[in-house]
Design an enzyme around this catalytic site. Structure first.
Site: not given
Ligand code: PLP
Length: 366
Positions: A75-77
């Protein structure tokens, strides 16, 4: 510092607002807290990586890249904002997402940033936890080069000396806003993970000789490791800026006492910590990373980090009982100064630097 000499693509919504949080200040019983709204940078819902990507994308274009490769957690921004930036510039994007949680929750694995990555047209590869992600990026770059592509590799979090320029720029932006508002800043507080945000802020604030200290709230690594990484990157960033030696080891201060789970799901403690803070300020965070920073807010301040004192000759100070957390928080000057790591005060309470006196740096040789 002349940032215009560095290649840059302008797509962030800047300057981001600098807002006062009176209800949060009241809730915490004292310090004046302002928030730099870097959740409003505008690129696919915004976030702190957008500033870094302005310089990284500028460099990629200058080098003639047609493809960008980067990596992060599921879920990397950073991955989501990189996908958006490449879509905006018409570049191909390959995202290598590492499973750092082992979660089988379909929402975690397929919605949120993962969905946005795909909507932005990125090619997403999923890799098991513990993979050598930098090695995977190099191998992919080699393969794509062999196919005639021109790949540009961005490290996790966009944190190298090019990306950190985005937060040098943020520091300068903050100083301009504060000067315009007659705002004297005691401290800048933010989350620190891949190090680029803190490295850039420290390089910018020390390069401008403000003497404004920065405190990073660690979200993943132990304090020594995080400070070492931030310092190394801050030094490289200063070199790039032509101000070699401006950043000293003492400028890098991290508190990793609130590191809990790594980049995992939000959990009850994060939510509990977030709810009363987000609501009074109206700037609730969506970020798991900040959730970790928030992990400390429902506990008493174990280090007396922002404990204020009542002293003769200085205004009455109220006690700041809990660490502050904001995407980029600034505490307005007006109270005693305590070393954020709980040691002795590094400056007299009434002699700290102020932005209305830009050369108020009290540290020797700076
Ligand atoms: C909202 C937010 N703030 C701060 C950070 C930490 O910044 P950096 O990775 O540059 O240390 C992150 C990291 O992902 C983040 O998502």
């Amino acid at each position: 510092m002349n940032l215009s000499r560095f290649a840059r693509r302008h797509f962030a919504h800047l300057p981001t607002p600098l807002e006062r949080l009176p209800r949060l200040s009241a809730h915490l019983g004292g310090p004046q807290i302002w928030i730099k709204r870097d959740d409003c940078t505008g690129l696919s819902t915004g976030g702190n990586k957008t500033r870094k990507l302005e310089f990284l994308m500028g460099d990629a274009r200058e080098q003639g890249a047609d493809t960008v490769i980067t990596q992060g957690a599921t879920q990397s921004n950073h991955a989501r904002q990189t996908a958006a930036a490449t879509a905006r510039l018409g570049l191909d994007c390959h995202l290598l997402l590492e499973d750092r949680t082992g979660s089988e929750d379909p929402e975690y694995n397929h919605s949120g940033n993962v969905l946005l990555d795909q909507l932005h047209g990125a090619t997403v590869s999923r890799l098991p936890g513990g993979t050598d992600m930098d090695g995977e990026m190099s191998a992919l770059a080699e393969r794509l080069s062999g196919e005639g592509r021109k790949p540009y590799v961005i490290p996790g979090g966009g944190s190298n000396e090019i990306g950190a320029l985005g937060y040098v720029n943020a520091a300068l932006e903050l100083l301009t806003q504060a000067n315009d508002m007659d705002l004297r800043i005691d401290h800048v507080i933010h989350a620190t993970g891949s190090s680029g945000t803190q490295a850039g802020l420290v390089a910018g604030l020390t390069g401008a000789r403000t003497g404004v200290p920065v405190l990073g709230i660690g979200v993943s690594a132990p304090r020594e490791e995080q400070e070492r990484d931030v310092f190394a990157l801050a030094e490289r960033t200063a070199d790039r800026l032509g101000i070699t030696g401006a950043v000293t080891r003492a400028d890098i201060v991290v508190n990793s006492d609130y590191v809990g789970t790594r980049l995992r799901h939000s959990h009850g403690r994060h939510v509990r910590g977030r709810r009363p803070r987000g609501a009074p300020g109206g700037a609730a965070s969506r970020s798991r990373v900040l959730g970790q920073g928030h992990g400390g807010v429902d506990r008493p301040d174990p280090q007396g980090a922002f404990r204020a004192r009542r002293q003769r000759g200085v205004p009455a100070h109220r006690r700041q009982r809990r660490p502050l957390r904001v995407p980029l928080g600034v505490r307005r000057r007006g109270g005693g100064y305590m070393n954020p790591v709980g040691g002795a005060s590094t400056r007299p309470a009434d002699a700290g630097p102020s932005l209305s006196a830009p050369c108020g740096c009290a540290r020797a040789g700076r």
